[in-house]
Structure formats: structure tokens, C-alpha cells
Enzyme design. Structure first.
Site, PDB file in Angstrom:
ATOM      1  N   GLU A 131       0.835  -1.205   0.000  1.00 35.03           N
ATOM      2  CA  GLU A 131       0.000   0.000   0.000  1.00 35.03           C
ATOM      3  C   GLU A 131       0.872   1.258   0.000  1.00 35.03           C
ATOM      4  O   GLU A 131       0.500   2.277  -0.570  1.00 35.03           O
ATOM      5  CB  GLU A 131      -0.972  -0.043   1.197  1.00 35.03           C
ATOM      6  CG  GLU A 131      -2.072  -1.075   0.952  1.00 35.03           C
ATOM      7  CD  GLU A 131      -2.644  -1.735   2.184  1.00 35.03           C
ATOM      8  OE1 GLU A 131      -2.465  -1.222   3.294  1.00 35.03           O
ATOM      9  OE2 GLU A 131      -3.282  -2.798   2.024  1.00 35.03           O
ATOM     10  N   SER A 191      -4.534 -12.178   3.007  1.00 33.98           N
ATOM     11  CA  SER A 191      -5.757 -12.910   3.320  1.00 33.98           C
ATOM     12  C   SER A 191      -5.508 -14.180   4.131  1.00 33.98           C
ATOM     13  O   SER A 191      -6.169 -15.195   3.915  1.00 33.98           O
ATOM     14  CB  SER A 191      -6.537 -13.216   2.034  1.00 33.98           C
ATOM     15  OG  SER A 191      -6.931 -12.009   1.397  1.00 33.98           O
TER      16      SER A 191
END
Ligand code: PGA
Length: 245
Positions: A96, A207
Site C-alpha cells: 500500500e 488474506s
């Protein structure tokens, strides 16, 4: 040093009241975890993490730090400032930050160096986008990201950090790399570190959930995980921290 490691990345989540509950539960339920456990919190909560985790084996830290030691860098936070709060970990090069804040691999390497100079452990994130994977460029992308750190720090120092393989297409998407896909890149990362690779800590992120952690962590080159969404709930984070045989 190679060690089983699970670190939570809270990202830009939290508030004082809910943090206090979560940190209290981490302390109660994870002091005997079969791995090193850490949480990387937003900067304003470092003091709270210190106050509520001090004296138990769970470490805390930040999600970024400046490459500079001090100076006219409005808005930046130095690694030495993070260290003043008793921190142990600093994430650098999260995808990010690479994508939303245009951080280059060399900038990430400079941050890792600054973190080490402050006596903290960088968690250096590497990983390819879906487009890069589909173009067969996974190893080339990961190599470029790693090589920037290798040329600044050298392999023995990088092996003292934590390297997190986080395929960008698996972060926050619910789509996880298969254990085989993750293992292949972890083995590649170790090989890239040469003789130091066998002693490095290399963890997987993207995840990770209680339902898939055990099969990922059972792979021979995967030492644990960097956990985003699931680190915000003790009911998810605890079983992940215990997903080692
Ligand atoms: P996720 O995030 O577990 O929510 O996919 C992982 C990360 O960004 O470190």
C-alpha cells in the site's frame, strides 16, 4: 535469525477504547503462543500498545518509518522515535505504501536501514501484482525488491530482519496464494539471500485466516504470517498464532 513469527498489521484501524480491549485480550490469550507475536499499530497508539503489552512477550511496533534520522520532513516519523516507545518491529515497503505513496525499492531499503540503525527489526514486504504474476514476472519483481535491500544492507543483515512475501493480489481480497505458490516464492527469496537464506525469517501475508493459516505455515520455507484484517479480531488472530504443528 529464523524464527516462527506472526505479526498483525492493523493498518489505519483502531480507536483508544477498542484498542484497549484488543490489546488486553492479546495479552491474556497469546502470552504462551508457539511463535513470536507482534502488532504494528498506527503511530498515535504506540504508547497505548507499550502500556498495555509491557512485560508480556508480545511485541509492538509501527507500519512505516522515515528513511531520515531527523530534520525538516513534515509529517514523517523517525525510527528512533518509534524505538523510544519500546517498539520491536517496523513494517517497511508494504504494497500500500509502494503503490499509494510511490515508494521505490531503494527508498524501502533506506527505510529498512534506518530501522536497523535504531535497533529495531524491519519487516520488509515484497510481492508482485496480479498483472506481473500473469506475465510470468513474479521472480523478477521480487528479486528487484530484495536486491535493493541486499545491496544496502548485505545478506547477513537482511537475514536478521523479517521478509514478508505478500502478493499484492492476495492482500485484503480474500484471495490467498495457494500453499504451493507461496512456498515457491519463499524458497526463491531464501535462495536469493545465498548462504544467509537458511537463517532468515520469511513470512507470508495476504488474506491469511484461521482456515488457511495451518496449511500455509506447514510449508517448509514459510515461517509464519503478516496478518492484516484478521489481526483486528482476537477470535481470528489467536488461532492464526497457534497454527503451527
Ligand atoms: P490482509 O492484509 O491479511 O488483510 O490481506 C495483509 C497485509 O496487508 O499485510
Amino acid at each position: 535469525m529464523r524464527a516462527r513469527t506472526v505479526v498483525g498489521n492493523w493498518k489505519m484501524h483502531g480507536e483508544l477504547a477498542s484498542n484497549a480491549k484488543l490489546l488486553g485480550r492479546l495479552r491474556e490469550r497469546l502470552a504462551d503462543a508457539p511463535c513470536r507475536v507482534g502488532v504494528c499499530v498506527p503511530f498515535p497508539y504506540l504508547a497505548q500498545a507499550r502500556d498495555l503489552l509491557d512485560g508480556c512477550p508480545i511485541g509492538w511496533g509501527a507500519q512505516d518509518a522515515s528513511a531520515h534520522p531527523r530534520g525538516a520532513y513534515t509529517g514523517e516519523v523517525s525510527a528512533a522515535m518509534v524505538a523510544e516507545f519500546g517498539s520491536r518491529w517496523v513494517i517497511v515497503g508494504h504494497s500500500e505504501r509502494r503503490s499509494l505513496h510511490a515508494e521505490t525499492s531503494d527508498r524501502v531499503a533506506a527505510k529498512a536501514q534506518a530501522v536497523m540503525a535504531a535497533g529495531l527489526t524491519p519487516i520488509v514486504c515484497v510481492g508482485e501484482t496480479l498483472e506481473e504474476r500473469e506475465a510470468g514476472r513474479t521472480e523478477a519483481v521480487v528479486a528487484e525488491q530484495l536486491d535493493a535491500c541486499l545491496s544496502r544492507l548485505g545478506a547477513p543483515a537482511l537475514a536478521e530482519a523479517v521478509i514478508a512475501y505478500e502478493p499484492v493480489w492476495a492482500i485484503g481480497t480474500g484471495r490467498t496464494a495457494s500453499p504451493g505458490q507461496a512456498q515457491a516464492v519463499h524458497a526463491f527469496i531464501r535462495a536469493r539471500l545465498g548462504a544467509a537464506g537458511a537463517g532468515a525469517t520469511v513470512v507470508y501475508g495476504g488474506s491469511v485466516k484461521p482456515a488457511n493459516a495451518r496449511e500455509l505455515f506447514a510449508m517448509p520455507d514459510i515461517d509464519g504470517g503478516l496478518i492484516g484484517g484478521a489481526s483486528l479480531s482476537i477470535e481470528e488472530f489467536e488461532p492464526i498464532c497457534r497454527a503451527f504443528d
